[in-house]
Every structure is written in C-alpha cells, then in structure tokens.
Motif scaffolding. Structure first.
Motif, PDB file in Angstrom:
ATOM      1  N   PHE A 115       0.861  -1.404  -0.230  1.00 44.04           N
ATOM      2  CA  PHE A 115       0.017   0.046  -0.024  1.00 44.04           C
ATOM      3  C   PHE A 115       0.624   1.171  -0.269  1.00 44.04           C
ATOM      4  O   PHE A 115       0.430   2.332   0.425  1.00 44.04           O
ATOM      5  CB  PHE A 115      -0.897  -0.101   1.152  1.00 44.04           C
ATOM      6  N   SER A 116       2.297   1.075  -0.143  1.00 41.98           N
ATOM      7  CA  SER A 116       3.290   2.260  -0.443  1.00 41.98           C
ATOM      8  C   SER A 116       3.187   3.087   1.099  1.00 41.98           C
ATOM      9  O   SER A 116       3.259   4.210   1.142  1.00 41.98           O
ATOM     10  CB  SER A 116       2.840   3.110  -1.412  1.00 41.98           C
ATOM     11  N   LYS A 117       2.870   2.453   2.083  1.00 44.50           N
ATOM     12  CA  LYS A 117       3.167   2.753   3.331  1.00 44.50           C
ATOM     13  C   LYS A 117       4.252   2.671   4.115  1.00 44.50           C
ATOM     14  O   LYS A 117       4.797   1.716   4.420  1.00 44.50           O
ATOM     15  CB  LYS A 117       2.097   2.339   4.396  1.00 44.50           C
ATOM     16  N   PRO A 118       5.044   3.936   4.668  1.00 42.15           N
ATOM     17  CA  PRO A 118       6.109   3.530   5.564  1.00 42.15           C
ATOM     18  C   PRO A 118       5.948   3.006   6.788  1.00 42.15           C
ATOM     19  O   PRO A 118       4.658   2.919   7.125  1.00 42.15           O
ATOM     20  CB  PRO A 118       6.511   4.986   5.635  1.00 42.15           C
ATOM     21  N   ASP A 133      16.604   2.452   6.153  1.00 43.81           N
ATOM     22  CA  ASP A 133      16.322   3.307   7.499  1.00 43.81           C
ATOM     23  C   ASP A 133      16.157   4.934   6.548  1.00 43.81           C
ATOM     24  O   ASP A 133      17.244   5.249   5.934  1.00 43.81           O
ATOM     25  CB  ASP A 133      17.309   3.405   8.227  1.00 43.81           C
ATOM     26  N   ASP A 134      15.299   5.607   7.139  1.00 45.91           N
ATOM     27  CA  ASP A 134      15.048   7.101   6.698  1.00 45.91           C
ATOM     28  C   ASP A 134      14.943   6.931   5.164  1.00 45.91           C
ATOM     29  O   ASP A 134      14.822   8.136   4.615  1.00 45.91           O
ATOM     30  CB  ASP A 134      16.399   7.963   7.130  1.00 45.91           C
ATOM     31  N   ARG A 135      14.577   6.038   4.711  1.00 46.45           N
ATOM     32  CA  ARG A 135      14.110   5.857   3.295  1.00 46.45           C
ATOM     33  C   ARG A 135      12.744   5.483   2.635  1.00 46.45           C
ATOM     34  O   ARG A 135      12.047   5.660   2.223  1.00 46.45           O
ATOM     35  CB  ARG A 135      15.084   5.257   2.219  1.00 46.45           C
ATOM     36  N   THR A 136      12.396   3.960   3.362  1.00 44.34           N
ATOM     37  CA  THR A 136      11.305   3.248   3.137  1.00 44.34           C
ATOM     38  C   THR A 136      10.593   3.305   4.730  1.00 44.34           C
ATOM     39  O   THR A 136       9.365   2.771   4.798  1.00 44.34           O
ATOM     40  CB  THR A 136      11.544   2.076   2.525  1.00 44.34           C
ATOM     41  N   GLY A 137      11.368   3.731   5.668  1.00 40.28           N
ATOM     42  CA  GLY A 137      10.940   3.701   6.744  1.00 40.28           C
ATOM     43  C   GLY A 137      11.753   4.032   8.079  1.00 40.28           C
ATOM     44  O   GLY A 137      12.714   4.413   7.703  1.00 40.28           O
ATOM     45  N   ILE A 138      11.468   3.620   8.987  1.00 40.06           N
ATOM     46  CA  ILE A 138      12.310   4.010  10.462  1.00 40.06           C
ATOM     47  C   ILE A 138      12.643   2.917  11.132  1.00 40.06           C
ATOM     48  O   ILE A 138      11.941   2.097  11.393  1.00 40.06           O
ATOM     49  CB  ILE A 138      11.748   5.059  11.324  1.00 40.06           C
ATOM     50  N   ASN A 163      10.686  11.561   0.188  1.00 39.57           N
ATOM     51  CA  ASN A 163       9.440  11.036  -0.305  1.00 39.57           C
ATOM     52  C   ASN A 163       9.310   9.390  -0.178  1.00 39.57           C
ATOM     53  O   ASN A 163       9.894   8.523  -1.013  1.00 39.57           O
ATOM     54  CB  ASN A 163       9.171  11.268  -1.970  1.00 39.57           C
ATOM     55  N   PHE A 164       8.660   9.018   1.099  1.00 35.54           N
ATOM     56  CA  PHE A 164       8.919   7.728   1.270  1.00 35.54           C
ATOM     57  C   PHE A 164       7.854   6.726   0.521  1.00 35.54           C
ATOM     58  O   PHE A 164       8.462   5.767   0.095  1.00 35.54           O
ATOM     59  CB  PHE A 164       8.287   7.658   2.843  1.00 35.54           C
ATOM     60  N   GLU A 165       6.842   7.402   0.308  1.00 37.20           N
ATOM     61  CA  GLU A 165       5.996   6.522  -0.869  1.00 37.20           C
ATOM     62  C   GLU A 165       6.639   6.209  -2.053  1.00 37.20           C
ATOM     63  O   GLU A 165       6.646   4.935  -2.398  1.00 37.20           O
ATOM     64  CB  GLU A 165       4.548   7.198  -1.015  1.00 37.20           C
ATOM     65  N   GLN A 166       7.306   7.420  -2.850  1.00 37.61           N
ATOM     66  CA  GLN A 166       8.034   6.953  -3.950  1.00 37.61           C
ATOM     67  C   GLN A 166       9.344   5.843  -3.799  1.00 37.61           C
ATOM     68  O   GLN A 166       9.544   5.005  -4.613  1.00 37.61           O
ATOM     69  CB  GLN A 166       8.531   8.256  -4.387  1.00 37.61           C
ATOM     70  N   ASN A 167       9.993   6.008  -2.652  1.00 38.47           N
ATOM     71  CA  ASN A 167      10.956   5.199  -2.427  1.00 38.47           C
ATOM     72  C   ASN A 167      10.563   3.560  -2.207  1.00 38.47           C
ATOM     73  O   ASN A 167      11.224   3.007  -2.817  1.00 38.47           O
ATOM     74  CB  ASN A 167      11.572   5.622  -0.797  1.00 38.47           C
TER      75      ASN A 167
END
Length: 193
Positions: A115-118, A133-138, A163-167
């Motif tokens: 769902f493109s959610k971080p 880390d710091d790109r698709t999530g934490i 842009n976490f969603e785009q990553n």
C-alpha cells in the motif's frame, strides 16, 4: 481517502499510526500504547489505530489504553480482518508501526509496502533487513518507549524532505519478480566471463 479516515473518527490533518495483525505479546503493542502519551505531547494530532485479533486477554491492552489519558485518540478493533477489508486500515494510516520484541519476518511489512505505506520497525530478527532506514521507513531499537517516540518524531521531520511513498514504490518495483529474468541473464553473463 478522507472518507476512510472519517469512518474511524479521524480528520484529514491527523497523523495516524497503525498497528495491524494478530495481537501477541512478542509484537510489543503494550510498549507502543505506553509510548502514546509522549507521542501525543510531541505530535498533538497523532492518533493510534490498533487492528487485529488478540491471542491474549484484550482487557490487558484496554486497561493500558484507558490509563494513557488519551483513550479518545486510540481506536482498537479486536477482530480478525478478512483480506477484502484490509485496505481501509492501511489507507487510513500514515505510518505502520511494528514495535516487535522479536521476529523473523513479517507479512505486515509486505502488506504495508503493497500500500506504499512507510513503516517503523524494531531492529529484531530479519525484520529490519527489508527497511531502508530513513528511506522506506524508520528502524528503532526494541523494547523502548523512548525509541518509538523519537522514531515517530524523526519520521515526521524526514517526511518533509523525503518521499517515503516513492522510495517504497521504487523498492517494490526493483524487487519485483518481473526482474528475475534479467537478473538470471546478468548472473549467467558474469559466470561466463
């Protein structure tokens, strides 16, 4: 969609944390709930959406929620969610939190990426191996309310510039099975040199 958020009593401007999946002790939901008052003090528009079937006495979690002083900002749905209903929970959220005490991997992480959610995950087992880390999530340390609070704050600060969603979309696309044939060709070429 905003209508999905409204169905849970959330506003467009709310920052919604999602805990999704079977509720078991090793998943650290109690740590997340106990960190919520501190999250609220730093992020006043934060809300917590907890969805999943509990394998323990749900009263344990309900009591923690009631003791936070922020029960009105926490939605708990103790139930099994069929596949056709999963989307609305992810669509209503901004960050999927996996505060696990231990884990090998998690289908929840894959669904979040679908769902493109971080995500915010603890550094346990293989869980963090699928998060940049710091790109698709934490990625945070396990069993720490402070780490959860700081992780939420870090995510919000970074979301202004990353842009976490785009990553996530890029990561999913790169790891798509459609890429397996070119990968095999590359391996064969490398082996034949």
């Amino acid at each position: 969609p905003i209508s999905t958020r409204k169905s849970f009593g959330f506003k467009k401007e709310d920052f919604v944390l999602l805990f999704f999946g079977y509720i078991r002790k090793y998943k650290g939901l109690d740590i997340l709930i106990n960190s919520f008052p501190r999250i609220q003090s730093k992020v006043p528009n934060a809300k917590l959406l907890i969805v999943g079937e509990s394998y323990e006495d749900i009263k344990f979690y309900q009591d923690i929620i009631n003791n936070t002083g922020h029960a009105d900002k926490i939605v708990l749905e103790n139930k099994f969610v069929p596949n056709e209903d999963v989307a609305k929970y992810y669509q209503a959220s901004d960050l999927v939190v996996l505060p696990y005490r231990s884990a090998t991997q998690s289908g929840i992480l894959n669904v979040a990426y679908g769902f493109s959610k971080p995500v915010m995950v603890t550094r346990v087992g293989g869980l963090s191996e699928f998060v940049f880390d710091d790109r698709t999530g934490i990625i945070i340390e396990p069993e720490s309310k402070e780490a959860i609070v700081n992780g939420v704050v870090r995510f919000l600060e970074l979301s202004n510039v990353i842009n976490f969603e785009q990553n996530i979309k890029n990561f999913v696309q790169r790891n798509n099975f459609a890429n397996i044939v070119p990968l095999f060709h590359q391996i064969i070429n490398d082996l034949s040199k």
